[in-house]
Scaffold this motif. Structure first.
Motif, PDB file in Angstrom:
ATOM      1  N   LYS A 113       3.547  -3.606 -18.203  1.00  0.00           N
ATOM      2  CA  LYS A 113       4.736  -3.125 -18.919  1.00  0.00           C
ATOM      3  C   LYS A 113       4.844  -3.741 -20.309  1.00  0.00           C
ATOM      4  O   LYS A 113       4.704  -4.955 -20.478  1.00  0.00           O
ATOM      5  N   VAL A 114       5.129  -2.896 -21.296  1.00  0.00           N
ATOM      6  CA  VAL A 114       5.385  -3.356 -22.666  1.00  0.00           C
ATOM      7  C   VAL A 114       6.794  -3.951 -22.683  1.00  0.00           C
ATOM      8  O   VAL A 114       7.759  -3.309 -22.265  1.00  0.00           O
ATOM      9  N   ILE A 115       6.891  -5.222 -23.145  1.00  0.00           N
ATOM     10  CA  ILE A 115       8.178  -5.918 -23.119  1.00  0.00           C
ATOM     11  C   ILE A 115       8.492  -6.586 -24.455  1.00  0.00           C
ATOM     12  O   ILE A 115       7.640  -7.266 -25.032  1.00  0.00           O
ATOM     13  N   ALA A 116       9.716  -6.371 -24.929  1.00  0.00           N
ATOM     14  CA  ALA A 116      10.211  -7.060 -26.122  1.00  0.00           C
ATOM     15  C   ALA A 116      11.170  -8.155 -25.675  1.00  0.00           C
ATOM     16  O   ALA A 116      11.833  -8.020 -24.640  1.00  0.00           O
ATOM     17  N   ILE A 117      11.218  -9.240 -26.438  1.00  0.00           N
ATOM     18  CA  ILE A 117      12.080 -10.377 -26.106  1.00  0.00           C
ATOM     19  C   ILE A 117      12.972 -10.735 -27.297  1.00  0.00           C
ATOM     20  O   ILE A 117      12.469 -10.907 -28.414  1.00  0.00           O
ATOM     21  N   SER A 118      14.276 -10.835 -27.036  1.00  0.00           N
ATOM     22  CA  SER A 118      15.203 -11.345 -28.039  1.00  0.00           C
ATOM     23  C   SER A 118      16.171 -12.295 -27.362  1.00  0.00           C
ATOM     24  O   SER A 118      16.343 -12.233 -26.142  1.00  0.00           O
ATOM     25  N   GLY A 119      16.802 -13.158 -28.158  1.00  0.00           N
ATOM     26  CA  GLY A 119      17.770 -14.063 -27.562  1.00  0.00           C
ATOM     27  C   GLY A 119      18.766 -14.587 -28.572  1.00  0.00           C
ATOM     28  O   GLY A 119      18.423 -14.826 -29.731  1.00  0.00           O
ATOM     29  N   ALA A 120      19.997 -14.738 -28.117  1.00  0.00           N
ATOM     30  CA  ALA A 120      21.048 -15.338 -28.935  1.00  0.00           C
ATOM     31  C   ALA A 120      21.420 -16.675 -28.313  1.00  0.00           C
ATOM     32  O   ALA A 120      21.581 -16.776 -27.096  1.00  0.00           O
ATOM     33  N   GLY A 121      21.532 -17.685 -29.166  1.00  0.00           N
ATOM     34  CA  GLY A 121      21.868 -19.021 -28.667  1.00  0.00           C
ATOM     35  C   GLY A 121      22.280 -19.949 -29.794  1.00  0.00           C
ATOM     36  O   GLY A 121      22.727 -19.502 -30.844  1.00  0.00           O
ATOM     37  N   GLY A 122      22.110 -21.233 -29.565  1.00  0.00           N
ATOM     38  CA  GLY A 122      22.491 -22.248 -30.553  1.00  0.00           C
ATOM     39  C   GLY A 122      21.541 -22.329 -31.737  1.00  0.00           C
ATOM     40  O   GLY A 122      20.814 -21.380 -32.028  1.00  0.00           O
ATOM     41  N   LYS A 123      21.516 -23.470 -32.413  1.00  0.00           N
ATOM     42  CA  LYS A 123      20.725 -23.645 -33.636  1.00  0.00           C
ATOM     43  C   LYS A 123      19.255 -23.252 -33.515  1.00  0.00           C
ATOM     44  O   LYS A 123      18.718 -22.586 -34.403  1.00  0.00           O
ATOM     45  N   PRO A 124      18.547 -23.628 -32.428  1.00  0.00           N
ATOM     46  CA  PRO A 124      17.130 -23.242 -32.331  1.00  0.00           C
ATOM     47  C   PRO A 124      16.904 -21.746 -32.068  1.00  0.00           C
ATOM     48  O   PRO A 124      15.756 -21.319 -31.967  1.00  0.00           O
ATOM     49  N   ALA A 125      18.002 -20.970 -31.937  1.00  0.00           N
ATOM     50  CA  ALA A 125      17.911 -19.514 -31.791  1.00  0.00           C
ATOM     51  C   ALA A 125      17.003 -19.093 -30.627  1.00  0.00           C
ATOM     52  O   ALA A 125      16.215 -18.167 -30.751  1.00  0.00           O
ATOM     53  N   THR A 126      17.087 -19.811 -29.524  1.00  0.00           N
ATOM     54  CA  THR A 126      16.349 -19.505 -28.279  1.00  0.00           C
ATOM     55  C   THR A 126      14.823 -19.539 -28.434  1.00  0.00           C
ATOM     56  O   THR A 126      14.108 -18.897 -27.671  1.00  0.00           O
ATOM     57  N   ALA A 127      14.331 -20.312 -29.395  1.00  0.00           N
ATOM     58  CA  ALA A 127      12.877 -20.368 -29.648  1.00  0.00           C
ATOM     59  C   ALA A 127      12.085 -20.805 -28.413  1.00  0.00           C
ATOM     60  O   ALA A 127      11.039 -20.228 -28.104  1.00  0.00           O
ATOM     61  N   ASN A 128      12.564 -21.823 -27.695  1.00  0.00           N
ATOM     62  CA  ASN A 128      11.848 -22.294 -26.498  1.00  0.00           C
ATOM     63  C   ASN A 128      11.865 -21.245 -25.399  1.00  0.00           C
ATOM     64  O   ASN A 128      10.847 -20.997 -24.752  1.00  0.00           O
ATOM     65  N   MET A 129      13.038 -20.648 -25.168  1.00  0.00           N
ATOM     66  CA  MET A 129      13.145 -19.601 -24.157  1.00  0.00           C
ATOM     67  C   MET A 129      12.163 -18.477 -24.463  1.00  0.00           C
ATOM     68  O   MET A 129      11.420 -18.022 -23.587  1.00  0.00           O
ATOM     69  N   ARG A 130      12.135 -18.030 -25.717  1.00  0.00           N
ATOM     70  CA  ARG A 130      11.277 -16.904 -26.093  1.00  0.00           C
ATOM     71  C   ARG A 130       9.801 -17.224 -25.891  1.00  0.00           C
ATOM     72  O   ARG A 130       9.036 -16.413 -25.373  1.00  0.00           O
ATOM     73  N   ALA A 131       9.405 -18.426 -26.273  1.00  0.00           N
ATOM     74  CA  ALA A 131       8.000 -18.837 -26.102  1.00  0.00           C
ATOM     75  C   ALA A 131       7.637 -18.928 -24.613  1.00  0.00           C
ATOM     76  O   ALA A 131       6.587 -18.442 -24.189  1.00  0.00           O
ATOM     77  N   LYS A 132       8.517 -19.533 -23.827  1.00  0.00           N
ATOM     78  CA  LYS A 132       8.223 -19.716 -22.397  1.00  0.00           C
ATOM     79  C   LYS A 132       8.286 -18.402 -21.626  1.00  0.00           C
ATOM     80  O   LYS A 132       7.509 -18.187 -20.695  1.00  0.00           O
ATOM     81  N   LEU A 133       9.209 -17.534 -22.027  1.00  0.00           N
ATOM     82  CA  LEU A 133       9.311 -16.234 -21.356  1.00  0.00           C
ATOM     83  C   LEU A 133       8.065 -15.402 -21.640  1.00  0.00           C
ATOM     84  O   LEU A 133       7.526 -14.730 -20.757  1.00  0.00           O
ATOM     85  N   LYS A 134       7.579 -15.480 -22.868  1.00  0.00           N
ATOM     86  CA  LYS A 134       6.363 -14.754 -23.231  1.00  0.00           C
ATOM     87  C   LYS A 134       5.176 -15.246 -22.387  1.00  0.00           C
ATOM     88  O   LYS A 134       4.366 -14.450 -21.903  1.00  0.00           O
ATOM     89  N   GLU A 135       5.115 -16.552 -22.204  1.00  0.00           N
ATOM     90  CA  GLU A 135       4.063 -17.170 -21.391  1.00  0.00           C
ATOM     91  C   GLU A 135       4.156 -16.689 -19.935  1.00  0.00           C
ATOM     92  O   GLU A 135       3.144 -16.328 -19.324  1.00  0.00           O
ATOM     93  N   LEU A 136       5.378 -16.674 -19.396  1.00  0.00           N
ATOM     94  CA  LEU A 136       5.596 -16.218 -18.023  1.00  0.00           C
ATOM     95  C   LEU A 136       5.225 -14.743 -17.870  1.00  0.00           C
ATOM     96  O   LEU A 136       4.524 -14.361 -16.922  1.00  0.00           O
ATOM     97  N   GLY A 150      15.148 -14.207 -32.591  1.00  0.00           N
ATOM     98  CA  GLY A 150      16.165 -15.140 -32.119  1.00  0.00           C
ATOM     99  C   GLY A 150      17.364 -15.123 -33.032  1.00  0.00           C
ATOM    100  O   GLY A 150      17.219 -15.012 -34.251  1.00  0.00           O
ATOM    101  N   VAL A 151      18.528 -15.220 -32.432  1.00  0.00           N
ATOM    102  CA  VAL A 151      19.780 -15.236 -33.186  1.00  0.00           C
ATOM    103  C   VAL A 151      20.448 -16.586 -32.984  1.00  0.00           C
ATOM    104  O   VAL A 151      20.605 -17.046 -31.854  1.00  0.00           O
ATOM    105  N   SER A 152      20.807 -17.221 -34.094  1.00  0.00           N
ATOM    106  CA  SER A 152      21.539 -18.476 -34.041  1.00  0.00           C
ATOM    107  C   SER A 152      23.017 -18.152 -34.192  1.00  0.00           C
ATOM    108  O   SER A 152      23.435 -17.597 -35.211  1.00  0.00           O
ATOM    109  N   LEU A 153      23.799 -18.438 -33.166  1.00  0.00           N
ATOM    110  CA  LEU A 153      25.216 -18.086 -33.175  1.00  0.00           C
ATOM    111  C   LEU A 153      26.002 -18.947 -34.152  1.00  0.00           C
ATOM    112  O   LEU A 153      25.744 -20.133 -34.291  1.00  0.00           O
ATOM    113  N   THR A 154      26.973 -18.343 -34.819  1.00  0.00           N
ATOM    114  CA  THR A 154      27.842 -19.068 -35.756  1.00  0.00           C
ATOM    115  C   THR A 154      28.878 -19.862 -34.958  1.00  0.00           C
ATOM    116  O   THR A 154      29.194 -19.495 -33.824  1.00  0.00           O
ATOM    117  N   PRO A 155      29.432 -20.934 -35.557  1.00  0.00           N
ATOM    118  CA  PRO A 155      30.482 -21.679 -34.849  1.00  0.00           C
ATOM    119  C   PRO A 155      31.657 -20.771 -34.445  1.00  0.00           C
ATOM    120  O   PRO A 155      32.233 -20.936 -33.381  1.00  0.00           O
TER     121      PRO A 155
END
Length: 186
Positions: A113-136, A150-155
């Protein structure tokens, strides 16, 4: 043509006012009528357990069908402790199991399956999640596209529960949509 391309959106957060659900809705609007979009409802899946594989639980069967019928999948997820949420991992663990219990030649719902990954979170903008999810996803033989956003949420977002996106993020999402549709045409 592309009109009938089925895209399944998956949210990695169970939170009602989830920023990632809001992000998915933005992408849905941006994709417009180029694809047929639905959301995966999977929070009723039991915890992965080989004892439950046969007979297959109704919830697992339903989620498998939706994953199998999708031409493409887009996952929007927060980052929990530097990784993806357990609820998302549990669903992917189920999807990685053979369609016929014990028969490893029967294939899985998610392989290829072709899969796209995006994420909204704190300052790192879900960088670790995106990398690990891609690996999985690669490990379970899915086909994650190269570009992730990745989206970095505003205060303010945290206090209002409203996702706001800057122009740079909108442009990145547009580019990701193009890359995703391109991979689907592949």
């Amino acid at each position: 043509g592309m009109l009938m391309t089925k895209v399944l959106l998956i949210i990695g957060s169970t939170r009602q006012l989830s920023f990632n659900r809001q992000l998915a809705e933005v992408v849905e609007k941006m994709m417009g009528h180029q694809v047929d979009i639905s959301y995966l409802d999977y929070f009723d899946l039991p915890l992965m357990n080989q004892d439950l594989e046969s007979p297959v639980p109704a919830a697992v069967d339903r989620v498998r069908k939706e994953i199998k019928e999708a031409d493409g999948i887009w996952i929007f997820s927060p980052e929990y402790n530097g990784s993806y949420p357990g609820v998302l991992k549990n669903m992917l663990d189920w999807m990685s199991r053979p369609l016929i219990p014990g028969d490893y030649n029967s294939g899985t719902a998610i392989a290829g399956k072709v899969i796209a990954i995006s994420g909204a979170g704190g300052k790192p903008a879900t960088a670790n999640m995106r990398a690990k999810l891609k690996e999985l996803l690669t490990f379970i033989r899915a086909n994650p596209i190269e570009m992730s956003v990745g989206v970095s949420l505003t205060p303010e977002a945290w206090t209002t529960n409203q996702l706001s996106l800057n122009d740079e993020t909108i442009m990145a999402l547009k580019a990701q949509i193009e890359a995703f549709l391109e991979a689907l045409r592949g």
